[in-house]
Structures are given as C-alpha cells and as structure tokens.
Enzyme design. Structure first.
Site, PDB file in Angstrom:
ATOM      1  N   ASN A  29      85.825  18.883  10.722  1.00  0.00           N
ATOM      2  CA  ASN A  29      84.372  18.694  10.616  1.00  0.00           C
ATOM      3  C   ASN A  29      83.724  19.490  11.747  1.00  0.00           C
ATOM      4  O   ASN A  29      83.788  19.086  12.897  1.00  0.00           O
ATOM      5  CB  ASN A  29      84.051  17.197  10.747  1.00  0.00           C
ATOM      6  N   TRP A  30      83.130  20.601  11.368  1.00  0.00           N
ATOM      7  CA  TRP A  30      82.533  21.477  12.390  1.00  0.00           C
ATOM      8  C   TRP A  30      81.178  20.972  12.890  1.00  0.00           C
ATOM      9  O   TRP A  30      80.616  21.540  13.811  1.00  0.00           O
ATOM     10  CB  TRP A  30      82.377  22.895  11.830  1.00  0.00           C
ATOM     11  N   LYS A  31      80.621  19.968  12.217  1.00  0.00           N
ATOM     12  CA  LYS A  31      79.279  19.484  12.579  1.00  0.00           C
ATOM     13  C   LYS A  31      78.302  20.667  12.599  1.00  0.00           C
ATOM     14  O   LYS A  31      78.470  21.598  11.817  1.00  0.00           O
ATOM     15  CB  LYS A  31      79.316  18.752  13.916  1.00  0.00           C
ATOM     16  N   HIS A  35      78.980   9.654   7.768  1.00  0.00           N
ATOM     17  CA  HIS A  35      79.455   9.896   9.144  1.00  0.00           C
ATOM     18  C   HIS A  35      78.542   9.145  10.118  1.00  0.00           C
ATOM     19  O   HIS A  35      77.327   9.041   9.881  1.00  0.00           O
ATOM     20  CB  HIS A  35      79.426  11.403   9.427  1.00  0.00           C
ATOM     21  N   GLU A  51      77.257   9.977  12.788  1.00  0.00           N
ATOM     22  CA  GLU A  51      76.120  10.773  13.284  1.00  0.00           C
ATOM     23  C   GLU A  51      74.992  10.812  12.247  1.00  0.00           C
ATOM     24  O   GLU A  51      73.815  10.876  12.610  1.00  0.00           O
ATOM     25  CB  GLU A  51      76.590  12.185  13.662  1.00  0.00           C
ATOM     26  N   GLU A  60      86.632   5.926  11.618  1.00  0.00           N
ATOM     27  CA  GLU A  60      86.176   6.649  12.801  1.00  0.00           C
ATOM     28  C   GLU A  60      85.470   5.678  13.738  1.00  0.00           C
ATOM     29  O   GLU A  60      84.259   5.436  13.593  1.00  0.00           O
ATOM     30  CB  GLU A  60      85.200   7.758  12.398  1.00  0.00           C
ATOM     31  N   GLY A 113      83.950  12.283  19.645  1.00  0.00           N
ATOM     32  CA  GLY A 113      83.420  13.255  20.607  1.00  0.00           C
ATOM     33  C   GLY A 113      83.452  12.776  22.050  1.00  0.00           C
ATOM     34  O   GLY A 113      82.810  13.367  22.919  1.00  0.00           O
ATOM     35  N   SER A 156      88.307  11.954  18.352  1.00  0.00           N
ATOM     36  CA  SER A 156      89.003  12.683  19.421  1.00  0.00           C
ATOM     37  C   SER A 156      90.476  12.927  19.123  1.00  0.00           C
ATOM     38  O   SER A 156      91.316  12.891  20.018  1.00  0.00           O
ATOM     39  CB  SER A 156      88.823  11.962  20.760  1.00  0.00           C
ATOM     40  N   GLY A 187      86.936  16.625  14.640  1.00  0.00           N
ATOM     41  CA  GLY A 187      85.707  17.308  15.027  1.00  0.00           C
ATOM     42  C   GLY A 187      86.016  18.444  15.995  1.00  0.00           C
ATOM     43  O   GLY A 187      86.452  19.528  15.596  1.00  0.00           O
ATOM     44  N   GLY A 188      85.819  18.189  17.281  1.00  0.00           N
ATOM     45  CA  GLY A 188      85.949  19.217  18.326  1.00  0.00           C
ATOM     46  C   GLY A 188      87.203  20.064  18.222  1.00  0.00           C
ATOM     47  O   GLY A 188      87.147  21.296  18.357  1.00  0.00           O
TER      48      GLY A 188
END
Ligand code: PEP
Length: 245
Positions: free
Chosen positions: A12-14, A96, A98, A165, A171, A207, A228-229
C-alpha cells in the site's frame, strides 16, 4: 487436513509515487530474481494504475487504495470500483484506518464500498483494527470483531481478504507480536459468519518489514501482509515477499 491458503503480500503506497515510479515493478522483479511463491499485489496511487497496468509482469496484481460506494455519476474526485476493474485492477483496499480517520468513513460507508467492490468483480481488502486505548483496556478482540461484522456485506470467504491492522502499529514502527497477531486472526476466523472460514485469507498490516515478516507470516492464521512503508523500496518489498511461503 489443514487448509492450505495461498499467501498474499500487498503493498500500500498510500499518497506516495510519481510517474517515474512506474519503473518499480521492473526493479521488484530484479530484486526477486524468481517468480514469487505467493500472490503479490501493489496498490499505488490511482494516478499510476493505468501506466503500471500496461507494463507490469503477469504475476503482479494491481489494486486501488479506496473506491466510491457508487458506480458512476456526480461524485467529484471519487474513483469507482468499476473504473478500477476497467484498468485491470483485481483488488481494492477498503476501510483503511487512514480513510476512517481522515475522511470520517464509518462501518456503514465501508460496507457500501465493500459491496461496490464485490459488484465490480474486485476482491475487497477490508481493513479492521483497534486503537492503543482499546488494546490496553482489553477490548481489542471485541472491537475488531464488531468492526468486521458491521463493515461486511454478505460475501463468500474466497471473494474477500480481511486485513487486521492495529491502528497503533500503522506507520509507527511498532508491530504486534506474532502471538498477539495470531490470536486476533484466529478470533476473526472464528467470528466469520459463513461456513467457509477455512478459505478466508486474513493478512496482517502494521509496520511489517523484512526483519519481522518471517515470524508473522509463519503463524497458522496469518495469510499474508498489507505493507505500507516497507513496500516503497523494491529490495525491502522483495524480502517480505520471499518470507511468504
Ligand atoms: C498500511 O498502511 O496498511 C500499513 C500497514 O502501513 P505500515 O506498513 O507503514 O505500517
């Protein structure tokens, strides 16, 4: 015999990635050296889906990060599940944390989006997770199961992926221990309303990185990761993919 579920590692590149980053699938292929043994999905921003869809290798699946509850019409700025499917996407992330916090998405909204994804033939990746307060007060399982049941339209288990999640792990560099994550995944599987829970894929997100992926992915009920990251660098993402057996 225990059910063998094929693992899914999803990036997930956001809101990260520019046109130059369409070279990522090539760099990922090089870093992997061989075709992956699990399903691999990339969810870049919607702006890159078309270009990536034209150049990606066959084994790499593409997904959206969100979709509208509606199919088309007067909804400025929104992207529908039908549009994502039209571009060659197979999956879409819905609910998600976010989206829930930045855009006030409720379980009801997420349920409509999940249904829209299913109607368009996409596999929704439905995200659920507790806050730190909820975990520390011993409510994590109740909260997550309630969120799942309130966000879930009628659906066969092989048409959806659930992403656990924990909000406090997204993150932050803090990860659920493999044991805590396994316990939650088992609780989600037990709460699944159909009789087909053994085919349900439940992935962990929060993470995940090359150092912790192997232990998480070795758990019985952890069927992959939503990353993600660590999905932004081909070498890191490749190492996580290689941890999924
Ligand atoms: C995510 O956004 O789904 C996620 C798990 O992010 P990160 O891996 O950066 O915690």
């Amino acid at each position: 015999m225990a059910m063998m579920r094929r693992k899914l590692v999803a990036g997930n590149w956001k809101m990260n990635g520019l046109v130059k980053d369409c070279a990522f699938p090539k760099a990922l292929s090089e870093a992997l050296n061989a075709e992956p043994r699990c399903d691999v999905l990339l969810c870049p921003p919607a702006t890159l889906l078309s270009a990536m869809s034209a150049t990606k290798p066959d084994w790499l699946k593409l997904g959206g990060q969100d979709c509208a509850a509606q199919t088309s019409g007067a909804h400025t700025g929104d992207v529908s599940a039908v549009m994502l499917a039209d571009l060659g996407c197979t999956h879409v992330i819905v609910g998600h944390s976010e989206r829930r916090s930045d855009h006030g998405e409720t379980n009801e909204t997420v349920k409509l989006k999940t249904a829209a994804a299913l109607d368009a033939g996409l596999i929704p990746i439905l995200c659920v997770g507790e806050t730190l307060d909820e975990r520390e007060s011993g409510q994590a399982e109740d909260v997550v199961v309630r969120q799942l049941l309130a966000s879930l339209p009628a659906c066969d288990a092989d048409r959806i992926v659930i992403a656990y999640e924990p909000v406090w792990a997204i993150g932050t560099g803090r990860t659920a221990t493999p044991e805590d994550a396994q316990a939650m995944h088992a609780a989600i599987r037990s709460a699944w309303p159909g009789r087909d829970a053994d085919v349900l894929r439940i992935v962990y997100g929060g993470s995940m990185n090359p150092a912790n992926a192997e232990a998480l992915l070795a758990q019985t009920d952890i069927d992959g990761g939503l990353v993600g990251g660590a999905s932004l660098k081909p070498q890191n993402f490749a190492r996580i993919i290689q941890s999924a057996r």
